[in-house]
Design an enzyme around this catalytic site. Structure first.
Site, PDB file in Angstrom:
ATOM      1  N   HIS A  21       0.847  -1.250   0.024  1.00  0.00           N
ATOM      2  CA  HIS A  21       0.066  -0.100  -0.038  1.00  0.00           C
ATOM      3  C   HIS A  21       0.889   1.325  -0.121  1.00  0.00           C
ATOM      4  CE1 HIS A  21      -2.812   2.898   1.338  1.00  0.00           C
ATOM      5  NE2 HIS A  21      -2.347   3.537   2.491  1.00  0.00           N
TER       6      HIS A  21
ATOM      7  N   TRP B  71       7.210   0.086   3.977  1.00  0.00           N
ATOM      8  CA  TRP B  71       7.896   0.524   2.922  1.00  0.00           C
ATOM      9  C   TRP B  71       9.173   1.308   3.191  1.00  0.00           C
ATOM     10  CZ3 TRP B  71       8.803   5.805   1.386  1.00  0.00           C
ATOM     11  CH2 TRP B  71       8.547   6.802   2.139  1.00  0.00           C
TER      12      TRP B  71
ATOM     13  N   SER C  78      11.762   8.902 -11.982  1.00  0.00           N
ATOM     14  CA  SER C  78      11.395   9.955 -11.607  1.00  0.00           C
ATOM     15  C   SER C  78      12.734  10.840 -11.883  1.00  0.00           C
ATOM     16  CB  SER C  78      11.504   9.913  -9.965  1.00  0.00           C
ATOM     17  OG  SER C  78      10.380   9.077  -9.518  1.00  0.00           O
TER      18      SER C  78
ATOM     19  N   HIS D  40      12.782  11.928   4.015  1.00  0.00           N
ATOM     20  CA  HIS D  40      12.215  13.361   4.534  1.00  0.00           C
ATOM     21  C   HIS D  40      11.841  14.258   3.299  1.00  0.00           C
ATOM     22  CE1 HIS D  40       9.692  15.515   7.293  1.00  0.00           C
ATOM     23  NE2 HIS D  40      10.376  16.368   6.801  1.00  0.00           N
TER      24      HIS D  40
ATOM     25  N   GLU E 145      11.636  13.277   0.312  1.00  0.00           N
ATOM     26  CA  GLU E 145      10.586  12.526  -0.271  1.00  0.00           C
ATOM     27  C   GLU E 145       9.123  12.983   0.003  1.00  0.00           C
ATOM     28  OE1 GLU E 145      10.402  10.745  -2.904  1.00  0.00           O
ATOM     29  OE2 GLU E 145       8.296  10.051  -2.775  1.00  0.00           O
TER      30      GLU E 145
ATOM     31  N   TYR F 286       8.542  16.072   1.171  1.00  0.00           N
ATOM     32  CA  TYR F 286       8.224  17.081   0.692  1.00  0.00           C
ATOM     33  C   TYR F 286       7.992  17.263  -0.943  1.00  0.00           C
ATOM     34  CZ  TYR F 286       8.800  18.969   5.165  1.00  0.00           C
ATOM     35  OH  TYR F 286       8.772  19.445   6.597  1.00  0.00           O
TER      36      TYR F 286
ATOM     37  N   SER G  66      -2.111  27.148  -4.953  1.00  0.00           N
ATOM     38  CA  SER G  66      -2.213  28.416  -5.241  1.00  0.00           C
ATOM     39  C   SER G  66      -2.562  29.075  -6.508  1.00  0.00           C
ATOM     40  CB  SER G  66      -0.476  28.840  -4.882  1.00  0.00           C
ATOM     41  OG  SER G  66       0.227  28.498  -3.711  1.00  0.00           O
TER      42      SER G  66
ATOM     43  N   HIS H 181      12.430  11.206  12.070  1.00  0.00           N
ATOM     44  CA  HIS H 181      11.871   9.979  12.199  1.00  0.00           C
ATOM     45  C   HIS H 181      12.225   8.880  13.285  1.00  0.00           C
ATOM     46  CE1 HIS H 181       9.524  11.104   8.630  1.00  0.00           C
ATOM     47  NE2 HIS H 181      10.524  11.772   8.449  1.00  0.00           N
TER      48      HIS H 181
ATOM     49  N   LYS I 247       2.988  29.710   4.343  1.00  0.00           N
ATOM     50  CA  LYS I 247       1.923  29.336   3.541  1.00  0.00           C
ATOM     51  C   LYS I 247       0.521  29.425   3.609  1.00  0.00           C
ATOM     52  CE  LYS I 247       4.880  27.054   0.619  1.00  0.00           C
ATOM     53  NZ  LYS I 247       4.607  27.598  -0.787  1.00  0.00           N
TER      54      LYS I 247
END
Lengths: 516, 380, 189
Positions: free
Chosen positions: A67, A132, A161, A244, A246, A248, A259, A294, A322
Site C-alpha cells: 500500500h 515501505w 523520477s 524526508h 521525499e 516534501y 496556489s 523519524h 503558506k
C-alpha cells in the site's frame, strides 16, 4: 505545421507529445491509486474488528508495505509528473517539454516497474513484508526471496523520477516564452522546479540504499549487518535522508496547485507571491536537516535529538506562512465554491491539522509516546490524503475542461467531494485517538480498547474508496458526454493556459505567446 | 472461505455490528479512549504535560486560522454580491506571521528541552534489567541477580481466531511478566538478537528501539504498584502484533519475595533435568510448550505455512532423534528457526520433541528425556 | 579548470544534472557509510567504541573516583555458543588497567567462527573507555565442543565526565562461520 496525433496504439507507445504523456501518467497513477486503495481496504477489513479474520499476519504485512509503495511511487508521484507534463509547457508558453523522447521513456518504464513489484505477491514466500521503509535487517537477512524484485522495481521507479525531474528542470530553465521571467512563473511551475531539484538530489540516495540492501543480501557485504562491522541504524539515517525530502516531493507541487486554484475562485490575486516562492525554497532546504526526527527512539545522543527537534520545529514557520497566505488570499475575495475550490479549501484546513500534529510529533520527548503508533499514521495520512491527493483531485477538476474541452457534472463533483471528505475524516481522525490510546502501527490484530475507533476507520475507508469510483465515473462522463467548455473555463482564472481554446490543441505555443 | 464470508457480512452490517459488539464486549475494557495515559513515572507525567501543552497550542492556532477562513467563506462569497478587493502584498503582515509562530515555537522548545534532558538521565539506577527482543518474545535479565526468563504472549490462538470469547487482556498478556519494585530507579538496557524491535510501555513514557548489536537505555521510577501493559512498536516480522510487554510493579518487600521465589524456581527447573518422566507427562508438557513457543509458525495442526515454515507432520519429526534435537537446540541457520537451546529448559525441549514426534499422526512411539537433551548439548 | 560544455544549453544542463545524480549515488554508497563511521567514532553515537588503544604515557590511577562497569552478553540469532563474562560487574578507578575474561563454549558438532560486536552505554562515556586488548578486535574460531577464555583489557579514562558513574558494555556474538571459510579450514587442520 500543426498535425494531429498518430492513430491507434502507436500514438501512445511512441508519443513524444507532452499532453499525451501527461494523460498517460495521470491514467496510470489513477490505476495505481485503485490498486493501492484495494490494498488499504484489505488492511482496513482485517482491522475492522479484533481477531484475525481475513488474512494471515504475513500477508497483512505485505499489504501495508505494498500500500505504501504503490501509493507513494505509483499514485502520488506519477500524478504530479503527469500534471507537470500537461501544465508546465502551457503555463510557461513552451511548445513541449525540453526532452520529449526521454519523456516517453520515463513514462513507459514505470508500468514495468510496477508489474515487477506487484508480481512479487504471487511468488513463493510472498512479496515485500518489511514496511515501505524497509528497515534492515528485516529487509536484508530476514527478507523473503522476492526482495530482489522489489529492489529492481525501486531502481526503475527512481530512474523514471530522475528522468522526469531532469526534463522539468530543462524545460523550465530553457523553454520559457520571452518575457516569462522566473518571478512571473505560476507557483505550480516554481514548486515543481524546486521539487525536481529535490528529486535529483535524493532519488540517487534511495537508489544507493536499495543497492546496499541488494549487496548485503546477495553479495555478502555488511553495510547494515553488525556482524561484519555494519550498522542497521545507518540504514535508517540513509533512508530518511531520502525519505524526508521525499515527503516534501509529495507536497510541494500540491502547494503550487492550491496556489493556482484559490485565487481563481476568490477572484483575487495570490497573496504574497514572492514570500510563497521563498517559503517553498526554505522548506526544501530545511527538509535536508530534519531526517532523524523519524528516529528519535533509536538512541541518538541528546545533542542529536535536540538539533533535529529544533530544525523540525523551524519548518513550521515557512509552512505557516503558506497557510496564512492562502487564508489572506481568500479574505475579502468574491468566492464561489465549485468542486476544485472545495477540494482546495479542504486541503488548506486538513493539511493544517496534519501540520499541527506534525508539530506535536516534532517535540522529541512527546514523540517517544507517539512514535510508531496510529497517531503517526493519522498524521501522515492527513498530510498526504487531503494534502497531496486532494490537490491532485482538485487539479483534475480544475484543468479537466482544458484537457478534454468538456465540463464535468458539478452536482456529481460536489457529491464526490462531500463523500470523500466525510469518508476521509471518518477514516483518519479516529486514528489519532487509537494512537494516543496506545495502538502501535503495522499490527494485524489489537486489543478491544481500540476496537471502536478501528471500526469507524474501516467504515470510513470503505466510504472513501467508494467515492473514488464516483470520481472515475465523473471524469468519463465529462470526457464523453460533458458540456462543451469555453477557453476561459473559470471566470477568475488567470494564466497562459486559459488563453488557449478548450480542449488545448495537440500542439500549442509553436509560436511563443506574448507575456504582458 | 466461511471466515471470509463472515468478514464480508461484517462489512455490510457494519452499523449493526457496532451496536452488537458494544454489548458483547467485556465489561472491564475501557473503551472510546481518547488520550494518552498520564502514566506512573516522573517522565511519563512530564511527557503528558508537554503533550497537553502542545495540544492546546495547536488548538489555538487551528481556531485562529479556521476562524479567518470560515469568516471569509461566509462573508466574502460572490453570491452576497461582494466585489473582490485586489490587495496581494503586505510586508508588515508577512513579518507578523513569521515572527509570531517563531516566538510560539521558542516557547515550546524550552519545556521540551528540559524534559528531554531528564529523559536521558539514566544515572544512579538501583536496579538494572537487560531487555532483549527476539522474534517474537522478550527476554528479561536482572543484571546482578542471575535471574533471567523469556516472556511470551499467553493469549490462546482460539481467542485470536474468534473461536473463544476474548479475555480482558486480549493480546496484552504474557506468561511471565517483568517484575520491578516501586519507588526504585530501574534502568532498562535494551538490545535485540535478530531484527529491530521497540520496547514500549505507555504508562512509563518509555519507547526505546531494541537493535541487534547495540545497547540502548531508558529508566523509570514507578510510584504506583500495578500491572502495566505495552507492545512492541517496531515492525519486526510476521508476529510483530503478538509480542506484548507486561510489567508488574510490586512494593519493595513483595518484589524481594518474588525474586527469591524466582531463584528457587530456576533451581528447581535445573533439578528437573535429572528426573525421568513418563510418556504422558512429557506429552502433556510438550503440548503446552508447543502452544506457547512453536504454534505461531508451525501452526496448531503442525502443518506449518507452505513455503515459509516447514510442516512438522512427517519431516524432521519422523527422522532420527538426534537430528530432531539438533534442529530444536541449535536452530537452522539462515531461517526463522531459532536455536532454542538457550531459551528453553532441558525439560521443555525434551517434552516438545516428544510431543512433536507423537502428535498429528506422527506416532513415532519414542520419547526424549531431559537428561538426553543435557547430554546432547554437552557432547554434540 | 574549465570543462568544455556543449553549446546547446539544454544538453549542457542535462549533463550537469546527470553529474549531480551520479554524484549523489556515489555519495550514498561510497561516502556516506565511512563518513557515518567517523561521525560515530567522534560522537560515540550508538555506543560504538574505538579500536585498540595505545596508552601514550603510563596513566596514574585516580583513586578518588570509582566507576562501576557492567558486562552484558547477547547471542545473536543462530549463535549457539555459551558465551558470557566471568563477572557481571566490577568497580574500577579511572586510569586503572583491568582484565575481564569471557568464557565461550561451542556445544555444536561443527567448527565455528564468531565475531563479538561491542556497544557501550551511556554514549557520552564511549570515548573514555579504552580497550588495550580485546577478543572483539578479531574473529574467534572455536572447534566443535571446545571451550576457551577470551580476555579483554580496558582502562577508563581520567577525563570521563563527572556525571558518569556506571558504564555498561554489551557484547553481541554473531555467527560469521560462512564469511570466514579460511578460518574454518585452518581449524580442521
Amino acid at each position: 505545421m500543426a498535425h494531429g496525433p498518430a492513430k491507434g496504439l502507436r500514438r501512445w507507445l511512441f508519443t513524444t507529445n507532452h499532453k499525451d504523456i501527461g494523460s498517460m501518467y495521470l491514467w496510470f497513477s489513477f490505476a495505481m491509486f485503485i490498486v493501492g486503495g484495494i490494498f488499504a481496504l484489505i488492511v482496513r477489513a482485517e482491522l475492522f474488528e479484533p481477531g484475525l479474520q481475513i488474512v494471515d499476519p504475513n500477508f497483512f504485512n505485505q499489504m501495508t508495505t505494498m500500500h505504501g509503495l504503490v501509493m507513494v511511487f505509483g499514485a502520488i508521484m506519477p500524478a504530479f509528473v503527469g500534471l507537470a507534463n500537461w501544465m508546465i509547457p502551457l503555463m510557461i508558453g513552451a511548445p513541449d517539454m525540453a526532452l520529449p523522447r526521454m519523456n516517453n521513456w520515463s513514462f513507459w518504464i514505470l508500468p514495468f516497474a510496477f508489474l515487477m513489484l506487484l508480481s512479487t505477491l504471487f511468488m513463493p514466500g510472498g512479496g515485500p513484508n518489511f514496511g515501505w521503509t524497509f528497515y534492515a535487517p528485516l529487509s536484508t537477512k530476514y527478507a523473503p526471496e522476492s526482495v530482489i524484485f522489489f529492489i529492481f522495481a525501486v531502481h526503475i521507479m527512481g530512474a523514471s523520477s530522475i528522468m522526469g525531474a531532469i526534463n522539468i528542470i530543462a524545460t523550465v530553465l530553457n523553454m520559457r516564452a520571452p518575457g516569462m521571467t522566473l518571478m512571473k512563473m505560476p507557483l505550480f511551475v516554481w514548486t515543481w522546479l524546486i521539487t525536481a531539484y529535490l528529486l535529483i538530489v535524493v532519488m540517487p540516495v534511495l537508489a544507493g540504499a536499495v543497492t546496499m540492501v541488494l549487496m548485503d543480501t546477495r553479495f555478502g557485504t555488511s553495510f547494515f549487518d553488525g556482524a561484519g562491522g555494519g550498522d542497521p541504524v545507518m540504514f535508517q539515517h540513509i533512508f530518511w535522508f531520502f525519505g524526508h525530502p521525499e515527503v516534501y516531493i509529495m507536497i510541494l507541487p500540491a502547494f503550487g496547485i492550491i496556489s493556482a486554484i484559490i485565487p481563481t475562485f476568490a477572484r483575487k490575486p495570490l497573496f504574497g507571491y514572492s514570500s510563497m516562492v521563498y517559503a517553498t525554497a526554505s522548506i526544501a532546504f530545511l527538509s535536508f536537516t530534519v531526517w532523524a526526527h523519524h528516529m528519535f527512539t533509536v538512541g541518538m545522543p541528546i545533542a542529536g535529538e535536540l538539533f533535529f527537534m529544533y530544525a523540525t520545529m523551524l519548518i513550521a514557520v515557512p509552512t505557516g506562512v503558506k497557510v496564512f497566505n492562502w487564508a489572506a488570499t481568500m479574505f475579502k475575495g468574491a468566492m464561489t465554491f465549485e468542486t476544485p475550490m472545495l477540494f482546495a479549501i479542504a486541503f488548506v484546513m486538513l493539511f493544517t491539522i496534519g501540520g499541527l500534529s506534525g508539530l506535536m510529533l516534532a517535540i522529541a520527548p512527546a514523540d517517544f509516546q507517539y512514535h510508531d503508533t496510529y497517531f503517526v499514521v493519522a498524521h501522515f495520512h492527513y498530510v498526504l490524503v487531503p494534502g497531496a491527493l486532494f490537490s491532485i483531485i482538485a487539479a483534475a477538476y480544475y484543468w479537466l475542461p482544458k484537457w478534454s474541452g468538456r465540463m464535468y457534472n458539478e452536482v456529481l463533483g460536489k457529491t464526490h467531494f462531500w463523500v470523500a471528505f466525510i469518508g476521509l475524516n471518518l477514516t483518519f481522525f479516529p486514528m489519532h485517538f487509537a494512537g494516543l490510546a496506545g495502538m502501535p502501527r503495522r499490527i494485524p490484530d489489537y486489543h478491544m480498547m481500540f476496537a471502536d475507533w478501528n471500526m469507524i476507520s474501516s467504515i470510513g475507508a470503505l466510504i472513501f474508496g467508494a467515492s473514488q469510483i464516483l470520481f472515475l465515473y465523473i471524469v468519463l462522463d465529462a470526457i464523453f458526454r460533458g458540456k462543451k467548455a469555453t477557453g476561459q473555463v473559470w471566470e477568475g482564472a488567470e494564466g497562459l493556459e486559459w488563453t488557449l481554446p478548450s480542449p488545448a490543441p495537440y500542439h500549442t505555443f509553436s509560436k511563443p505567446p506574448e507575456i504582458k | 472461505m466461511l471466515k471470509r464470508a463472515r468478514g464480508l457480512w461484517a462489512w455490510l452490517l457494519a452499523p449493526a455490528v457496532l451496536i452488537i459488539s458494544n454489548q458483547t464486549m467485556a465489561e472491564e475494557v475501557e473503551r472510546w479512549k481518547l488520550n494518552m495515559v498520564e502514566g506512573v513515572t516522573p517522565i511519563s507525567r512530564e511527557v503528558y504535560g508537554l503533550h497537553m501543552l502542545m495540544f492546546w497550542w495547536c488548538v489555538v492556532i487551528a481556531v485562529v486560522v479556521f476562524t479567518i477562513m470560515f469568516y471569509s467563506m461566509i462573508m466574502h462569497r460572490k453570491s452576497r454580491g461582494v466585489k473582490a478587493s485586489n490587495f496581494h502584498e503586505s510586508t508588515v503582515l508577512e513579518i507578523v506571521w513569521t515572527a509570531i509562530p517563531l516566538i510560539i515555537l521558542i516557547a515550546m522548545a524550552f519545556p521540551a528541552t528540559t524534559s528531554l534532558i531528564k529523559l536521558y538521565d539514566t544515572s544512579e539506577a538501583e536496579l538494572d534489567v537487560v531487555i532483549t527482543g527476539y522474534q517474537w518474545r522478550w527476554r528479561y535479565e536482572y543484571l546482578d541477580e542471575d535471574v533471567y526468563f523469556f516472556s511470551n504472549m499467553s493469549t490462546p490462538r482460539e481467542q485470536i481466531e474468534g473461536l473463544e470469547a476474548r479475555g480482558a487482556n486480549y493480546l496484552l498478556e504474557v506468561d511471565e511478566p517483568l517484575v520491578i519494585p516501586v519507588d526504585t530507579k530501574v534502568r532498562f538496557l535494551i538490545t535485540a538478537a535478530d531484527v529491530i524491535h521497540s520496547w514500549w510501555v505507555p504508562a512509563f513514557g518509555i519507547k526505546t528501539d531494541s537493535i541487534p548489536g547495540f545497547i540502548n537505555e531508558a529508566w523509570a521510577i514507578v510510584d504506583t504498584p500495578g500491572t502495566y501493559r505495552g507492545q512492541c512498536a517496531e515492525l519486526c516480522g510476521r508476529d510483530h502484533g503478538f509480542m506484548p510487554i507486561v510489567v508488574e510493579a510490586l512494593p519493595k518487600d513483595e518484589y524481594q519475595q518474588w525474586l527469591d521465589q524466582k531463584r528457587t524456581d530456576l533451581a528447581e527447573i535445573r533439578q528437573l533435568t535429572e528426573q525421568t518422566f513418563e510418556f504422558e507427562e512429557l506429552y502433556q508438557r510438550g503440548q503446552q510448550v508447543y502452544t506457547q513457543w512453536c504454534v505461531a509458525c508451525h501452526r496448531a495442526d503442525g502443518a506449518g505455512v507452505s513455503g515459509i515454515f516447514p510442516a512438522l507432520i512427517g519431516g524432521v519429526s519422523v527422522g532420527p532423534v538426534e537430528g530432531h534435537m539438533d534442529v530444536v537446540v541449535n536452530g537452522v541457520p539462515g531461517t526463522a528457526m531459532q536455536a532454542f537451546g538457550e531459551q528453553l529448559s532441558e525439560v521443555d525441549i525434551a517434552a516438545v520433541i516428544t510431543y512433536e514426534r507423537n502428535a498429528w499422526g506422527n506416532n513415532m512411539g519414542d520419547m526424549v528425556q531431559p537428561i538426553d537433551i543435557f547430554n546432547f548439548k554437552q557432547n554434540d | 579548470m574549465k570543462v568544455p560544455m556543449p553549446s546547446n544549453p539544454v544538453t549542457a544542463l542535462c549533463l550537469k544534472l546527470s553529474a549531480l545524480v551520479i554524484g549523489m549515488f556515489v555519495f550514498a554508497i561510497w561516502i556516506l557509510p565511512p563518513m557515518y563511521d567517523v561521525f560515530c567514532d567522534i560522537t560515540g553515537l550508538n555506543g560504538k567504541t574505538g579500536g585498540r588503544y595505545q596508552a601514550v604515557d603510563v596513566p596514574a590511577v585516580d583513586t578518588s573516583r570509582t566507576i562501576r562497569v557492567q558486562f552484558v552478553s547477547t547471542n545473536n540469532d543462530g549463535m549457539t555458543w555459551e558465551f558470557g563474562p566471568e563477572v557481571r560487574s566490577i568497580t574500577v578507578h579511572p586510569g586503572e588497567q583491568t582484565r575481564i575474561d569471557y568464557a565461550a563454549f561451542n556445544p555444536t558438532g561443527r567448527d565455528m567462527v564468531a565475531q563479538a560486536i561491542p556497544s557501550l552505554t551511556p554514549a557520552r562515556a564511549a570515548n573514555y573507555f579504552h580497550k588495550t586488548e580485546c577478543f572483539c578486535f578479531e574473529q574467534q574460531p572455536l572447534g566443535a565442543g571446545e571451550r576457551t577464555q577470551m580476555p579483554m583489557l580496558f582502562i577508563v579514562d581520567h577525563d570521563i565526565p563527572e556525571s558518569v558513574h556506571t558504564i555498561t558494555l554489551s557484547y553481541t556474538l554473531f555467527d560469521v562461520t560462512d564469511r570466514f571459510p579460511e578460518l574454518v579450514a585452518a581449524m580442521a587442520d
